[in-house]
Design a protein around this motif. Structure first.
Motif, mmCIF file in Angstrom:
data_model
loop_
_atom_site.group_PDB
_atom_site.id
_atom_site.type_symbol
_atom_site.label_atom_id
_atom_site.label_comp_id
_atom_site.label_asym_id
_atom_site.label_seq_id
_atom_site.Cartn_x
_atom_site.Cartn_y
_atom_site.Cartn_z
ATOM 1 N N GLY A 177 0.834 -1.186 0.000
ATOM 2 C CA GLY A 177 0.000 0.000 0.000
ATOM 3 C C GLY A 177 0.874 1.243 0.000
ATOM 4 N N TRP A 178 0.240 2.402 -0.190
ATOM 5 C CA TRP A 178 0.961 3.674 -0.203
ATOM 6 C C TRP A 178 2.129 3.633 -1.188
ATOM 7 C CZ3 TRP A 178 -0.523 1.290 4.410
ATOM 8 C CH2 TRP A 178 -1.662 1.848 5.003
ATOM 9 N N GLY A 179 1.829 3.105 -2.377
ATOM 10 C CA GLY A 179 2.835 3.071 -3.427
ATOM 11 C C GLY A 179 3.538 1.749 -3.604
ATOM 12 N N ALA A 180 3.254 0.758 -2.767
ATOM 13 C CA ALA A 180 3.926 -0.544 -2.857
ATOM 14 C C ALA A 180 2.908 -1.650 -3.135
ATOM 15 C CB ALA A 180 4.688 -0.852 -1.573
ATOM 16 N N GLU A 181 3.271 -2.557 -4.022
ATOM 17 C CA GLU A 181 2.438 -3.687 -4.399
ATOM 18 C C GLU A 181 2.396 -4.714 -3.270
ATOM 19 O OE1 GLU A 181 0.010 -5.446 -5.715
ATOM 20 O OE2 GLU A 181 0.541 -4.789 -7.728
ATOM 21 N N ASN A 182 1.483 -5.662 -3.376
ATOM 22 C CA ASN A 182 1.436 -6.802 -2.459
ATOM 23 C C ASN A 182 2.793 -7.515 -2.521
ATOM 24 O OD1 ASN A 182 1.012 -9.280 -1.210
ATOM 25 N ND2 ASN A 182 -1.062 -9.500 -1.998
ATOM 26 N N PRO A 183 3.540 -7.556 -1.408
ATOM 27 C CA PRO A 183 4.914 -8.086 -1.463
ATOM 28 C C PRO A 183 5.009 -9.600 -1.535
ATOM 29 C CG PRO A 183 4.359 -7.501 0.782
ATOM 30 C CD PRO A 183 3.190 -7.066 -0.064
ATOM 31 N N GLU A 184 3.930 -10.301 -1.143
ATOM 32 C CA GLU A 184 3.973 -11.772 -1.163
ATOM 33 C C GLU A 184 2.573 -12.281 -1.522
ATOM 34 O OE1 GLU A 184 5.568 -15.530 1.593
ATOM 35 O OE2 GLU A 184 5.251 -13.560 2.509
ATOM 36 N N PRO A 185 2.201 -12.200 -2.803
ATOM 37 C CA PRO A 185 0.832 -12.567 -3.201
ATOM 38 C C PRO A 185 0.458 -14.007 -2.867
ATOM 39 C CG PRO A 185 1.948 -11.381 -4.957
ATOM 40 C CD PRO A 185 2.987 -11.721 -3.929
ATOM 41 N N PRO B 76 -0.320 -9.430 3.148
ATOM 42 C CA PRO B 76 -0.909 -10.078 1.977
ATOM 43 C C PRO B 76 -2.248 -10.729 2.307
ATOM 44 C CG PRO B 76 1.428 -10.580 2.132
ATOM 45 C CD PRO B 76 1.050 -9.885 3.414
ATOM 46 N N ASP B 77 -3.105 -10.833 1.298
ATOM 47 C CA ASP B 77 -4.470 -11.328 1.507
ATOM 48 C C ASP B 77 -4.521 -12.708 2.149
ATOM 49 O OD1 ASP B 77 -4.618 -9.096 -0.265
ATOM 50 O OD2 ASP B 77 -6.618 -9.732 -0.858
ATOM 51 N N TRP B 78 -3.625 -13.607 1.714
ATOM 52 C CA TRP B 78 -3.701 -14.981 2.220
ATOM 53 C C TRP B 78 -3.377 -15.069 3.709
ATOM 54 C CZ3 TRP B 78 0.803 -17.201 4.124
ATOM 55 C CH2 TRP B 78 2.021 -16.599 3.766
ATOM 56 N N MET B 79 -2.732 -14.054 4.261
ATOM 57 C CA MET B 79 -2.499 -14.017 5.713
ATOM 58 C C MET B 79 -3.712 -13.516 6.474
ATOM 59 S SD MET B 79 1.382 -12.547 6.090
ATOM 60 C CE MET B 79 2.740 -13.089 5.061
ATOM 61 N N LYS B 80 -4.709 -12.998 5.729
ATOM 62 C CA LYS B 80 -5.886 -12.406 6.370
ATOM 63 C C LYS B 80 -7.159 -13.187 6.076
ATOM 64 C CE LYS B 80 -4.987 -8.640 4.083
ATOM 65 N NZ LYS B 80 -4.842 -7.267 3.530
ATOM 66 N N GLY B 81 -7.014 -14.373 5.514
ATOM 67 C CA GLY B 81 -8.183 -15.179 5.191
ATOM 68 C C GLY B 81 -8.632 -15.026 3.754
ATOM 69 N N GLU C 218 -5.048 -16.785 -2.126
ATOM 70 C CA GLU C 218 -3.660 -16.714 -2.563
ATOM 71 C C GLU C 218 -3.612 -16.185 -3.989
ATOM 72 O OE1 GLU C 218 -1.671 -20.417 -2.190
ATOM 73 O OE2 GLU C 218 -2.136 -20.672 -0.054
ATOM 74 N N GLY C 219 -2.596 -15.383 -4.279
ATOM 75 C CA GLY C 219 -2.393 -14.910 -5.632
ATOM 76 C C GLY C 219 -3.156 -13.663 -6.004
ATOM 77 N N GLY C 220 -4.021 -13.184 -5.141
ATOM 78 C CA GLY C 220 -4.811 -11.999 -5.449
ATOM 79 C C GLY C 220 -4.663 -10.928 -4.389
ATOM 80 N N THR C 221 -5.155 -9.729 -4.711
ATOM 81 C CA THR C 221 -5.080 -8.614 -3.765
ATOM 82 C C THR C 221 -6.366 -7.807 -3.814
ATOM 83 O OG1 THR C 221 -2.688 -8.424 -4.160
ATOM 84 C CG2 THR C 221 -3.769 -6.602 -3.018
ATOM 85 N N ASP C 222 -7.017 -7.692 -2.687
ATOM 86 C CA ASP C 222 -8.184 -6.826 -2.535
ATOM 87 C C ASP C 222 -7.680 -5.500 -1.987
ATOM 88 O OD1 ASP C 222 -10.465 -5.466 -1.838
ATOM 89 O OD2 ASP C 222 -11.388 -7.122 -0.737
ATOM 90 N N TRP C 223 -7.714 -4.451 -2.831
ATOM 91 C CA TRP C 223 -7.164 -3.169 -2.435
ATOM 92 C C TRP C 223 -8.191 -2.252 -1.777
ATOM 93 C CZ3 TRP C 223 -2.265 -2.499 -1.776
ATOM 94 C CH2 TRP C 223 -1.342 -3.222 -2.547
ATOM 95 N N SER C 224 -9.348 -2.762 -1.434
ATOM 96 C CA SER C 224 -10.306 -1.926 -0.717
ATOM 97 C C SER C 224 -9.722 -1.549 0.642
ATOM 98 C CB SER C 224 -11.627 -2.670 -0.517
ATOM 99 O OG SER C 224 -11.469 -3.760 0.375
ATOM 100 N N ARG C 225 -10.148 -0.407 1.151
ATOM 101 C CA ARG C 225 -9.607 0.055 2.425
ATOM 102 C C ARG C 225 -9.873 -0.958 3.530
ATOM 103 N NH1 ARG C 225 -10.540 5.991 5.267
ATOM 104 N NH2 ARG C 225 -9.441 5.509 7.209
ATOM 105 N N LYS C 226 -11.075 -1.552 3.531
ATOM 106 C CA LYS C 226 -11.407 -2.531 4.567
ATOM 107 C C LYS C 226 -10.452 -3.708 4.533
ATOM 108 C CE LYS C 226 -15.145 -5.502 6.264
ATOM 109 N NZ LYS C 226 -16.555 -5.942 6.055
ATOM 110 N N ALA C 227 -10.153 -4.206 3.331
ATOM 111 C CA ALA C 227 -9.255 -5.354 3.212
ATOM 112 C C ALA C 227 -7.832 -4.964 3.597
ATOM 113 C CB ALA C 227 -9.303 -5.904 1.798
ATOM 114 N N LEU C 228 -7.375 -3.806 3.109
ATOM 115 C CA LEU C 228 -6.006 -3.388 3.394
ATOM 116 C C LEU C 228 -5.779 -3.235 4.885
ATOM 117 C CD1 LEU C 228 -3.302 -2.509 2.094
ATOM 118 C CD2 LEU C 228 -4.148 -0.149 2.199
ATOM 119 N N GLU C 229 -6.790 -2.740 5.595
ATOM 120 C CA GLU C 229 -6.639 -2.464 7.014
ATOM 121 C C GLU C 229 -7.043 -3.649 7.898
ATOM 122 O OE1 GLU C 229 -8.582 1.210 7.897
ATOM 123 O OE2 GLU C 229 -7.156 2.388 6.709
ATOM 124 N N THR C 230 -7.022 -4.841 7.337
ATOM 125 C CA THR C 230 -7.283 -6.051 8.100
ATOM 126 C C THR C 230 -5.963 -6.627 8.599
ATOM 127 O OG1 THR C 230 -9.281 -6.570 6.844
ATOM 128 C CG2 THR C 230 -8.220 -8.406 8.012
#
Length: 448
Positions: free
Chosen positions: A84-92, A124-129, A132-144
């Motif tokens: 976030g804030w200019g950086a991609e998902n580091p471990e999709p 990364p998303d897979w650490m939050k439930g 794998e392989g995808g990224t939900d960039w919504s604020r709710k997902a990012l701040e999980t």
């Protein structure tokens, strides 16, 4: 064609392409040319800024060069988040890394001579439930926050980042307790955060004992003085800090397994965007919080990862103030943190792509004439230069008795006096024996 083939080779190294295309398995391979730190890393860094969604690593080539010259003129510490804030998902996906954007930001900091600081957020998303392989960039997902069963995985990611950038010596664990609020109990899940913090701390120290680590990066929210909601003993005319935040700090402070500095975040205004008792005196909250943390940190340096003195609108934009007023209030905020004993603070740079950018540090590098320093950059770089860590402030500076004397803010050391006129009209005053004619909201540096 050679370039095209190189790009294909670089971005198709996932197993059979697909969801892992563009990732690599050797995330901990040292990137670029690290800049050896000058001496042992110190836990006090001074006054810098945070890179956000847009920065000086993209845009017009000439504008980028000008921006780098702007940043190199007075190097300051610079924060970059890992996601976030200019950086991609580091471990999709587990064990598959994508560090292109983070590499670019670290390279920018290296080229401009700044001290790099990495904020280890978000996950990364897979650490939050998530998948794998995808990224939900919504604020709710990012701040999980990561799930407890993935705390170890997040710590390992932190270690991978530390190995990739061995010249980064300062790490902040997470950001604002995002995702750690317990709705059922109506309080922060400080037990969960502290468990995550301790695992990350241990991993970073295992990579290199010289790595410096801090937390908890709590938001020191406050309510107006007459509001009994979660009232605490940390209060003043500016309001009362939420007791639940202080409870979270107390738990982390008692149960952390080491820290090299303490990180907080907050605004001079209340949760309802009230600047009390007025815009400038509200910054006294930054002094009070710094002192409160300093009294309980066991001697650890106090950092402000973010500080705000100007309420935003519904979109968190800040266009309501003139730039002179903005600079004057921010100068007062910096002075307030310094008076409270804080040694390090980072301005949240609201950089965007357009010509109009309230509070931006430099003119957008998307513009052909971009890259030049704007008023907030000039304030920040001068403050960093004149009041570095270890500054001994002089409290003996006198302002001659005058009608407007209470409306001046003053901070000084042996060599310079910083004077801020908090009024929107001219003021004549004598400061430290020198007569000054100050414009409305003027920020004046006076040699001693």
């Amino acid at each position: 064609m050679a370039l095209a083939l190189t790009m294909c080779a670089t971005y198709s190294d996932g197993p059979g392409g697909g969801r892992d295309a563009g990732t690599t398995a050797d995330g901990d391979k040292v990137h670029g040319t690290p800049v050896p730190p000058r001496g042992d890393p110190q836990p006090e860094l001074g006054w810098g800024f945070t890179h956000t969604q847009y920065s000086a690593d993209e845009g017009d080539a000439d504008a980028r060069r000008r921006a780098e010259q702007t940043l190199s003129a007075q190097p300051v510490p610079q924060i970059q988040h890992i996601m976030g804030w200019g950086a991609e998902n580091p471990e999709p996906s587990p064990g598959r890394y994508r560090f292109d954007e983070l590499d670019s930001r670290i390279d920018l900091i290296r080229r401009t001579g700044g001290t790099p600081v990495v904020t280890l957020c978000c996950a990364p998303d897979w650490m939050k439930g998530g998948k794998e392989g995808g990224t939900d960039w919504s604020r709710k997902a990012l701040e999980t926050a990561p799930l407890p069963e993935h705390y170890d995985d997040f710590a390992k990611l932190a270690g991978t980042v530390a190995k990739r950038y061995p010249d980064v010596r300062h790490f902040i664990v997470w950001n604002e307790f995002k995702g750690f609020f317990d709705d059922d109990r109506g309080r922060w899940n400080y037990e969960g955060y502290t468990e995550l913090y301790n695992l990350v701390h241990a991993e970073l120290k295992k990579v290199d004992k010289a790595n410096l680590v801090g937390g908890p990066y709590l938001v020191m929210d406050s309510y107006e003085p007459r509001d009994p909601t979660y009232a605490s003993a940390l209060k003043g005319p500016w309001g009362s800090v939420d007791q639940r935040v202080l409870d979270a700090y107390a738990y982390w402070n008692e149960h952390k397994r080491g820290a090299d500095f303490v990180v907080v975040d907050g605004a001079s205004y209340t949760r309802d965007d009230e600047l009390l008792p007025d815009t400038f005196r509200a910054t006294e909250k930054l002094t009070a919080v710094s002192e409160w943390i300093g009294d309980r940190s066991g001697g650890l340096p106090v950092w402000w990862a973010e500080y705000y003195v100007e309420p935003g609108d519904d979109d968190d934009d800040r266009h309501g103030w003139s730039e002179p007023r903005r600079v004057a209030v921010h100068a007062s905020g910096l002075m307030a943190m310094a008076r409270g004993g804080a040694s390090t603070a980072f301005y949240w740079n609201p950089q965007n792509r357009g010509a109009a950018c309230a509070g931006c540090l430099w003119r957008s590098t998307q513009l052909s004439d971009g890259g030049g320093a704007l008023p907030m950059m000039k304030l920040l770089s001068r403050f960093a230069k004149e009041f570095p860590p270890g500054t001994r402030y002089d409290d003996t500076v006198r302002t001659a008795a005058a009608e407007d004397a209470p409306d001046l803010r003053v901070l000084a050391d042996d060599e310079v006096v910083l004077v801020v006129n908090t009024l929107d009209r001219p003021v004549r005053a004598k400061v430290d024996g020198t007569s000054l004619d100050l414009r409305g909201y003027e920020v004046r540096w006076q040699a001693r």
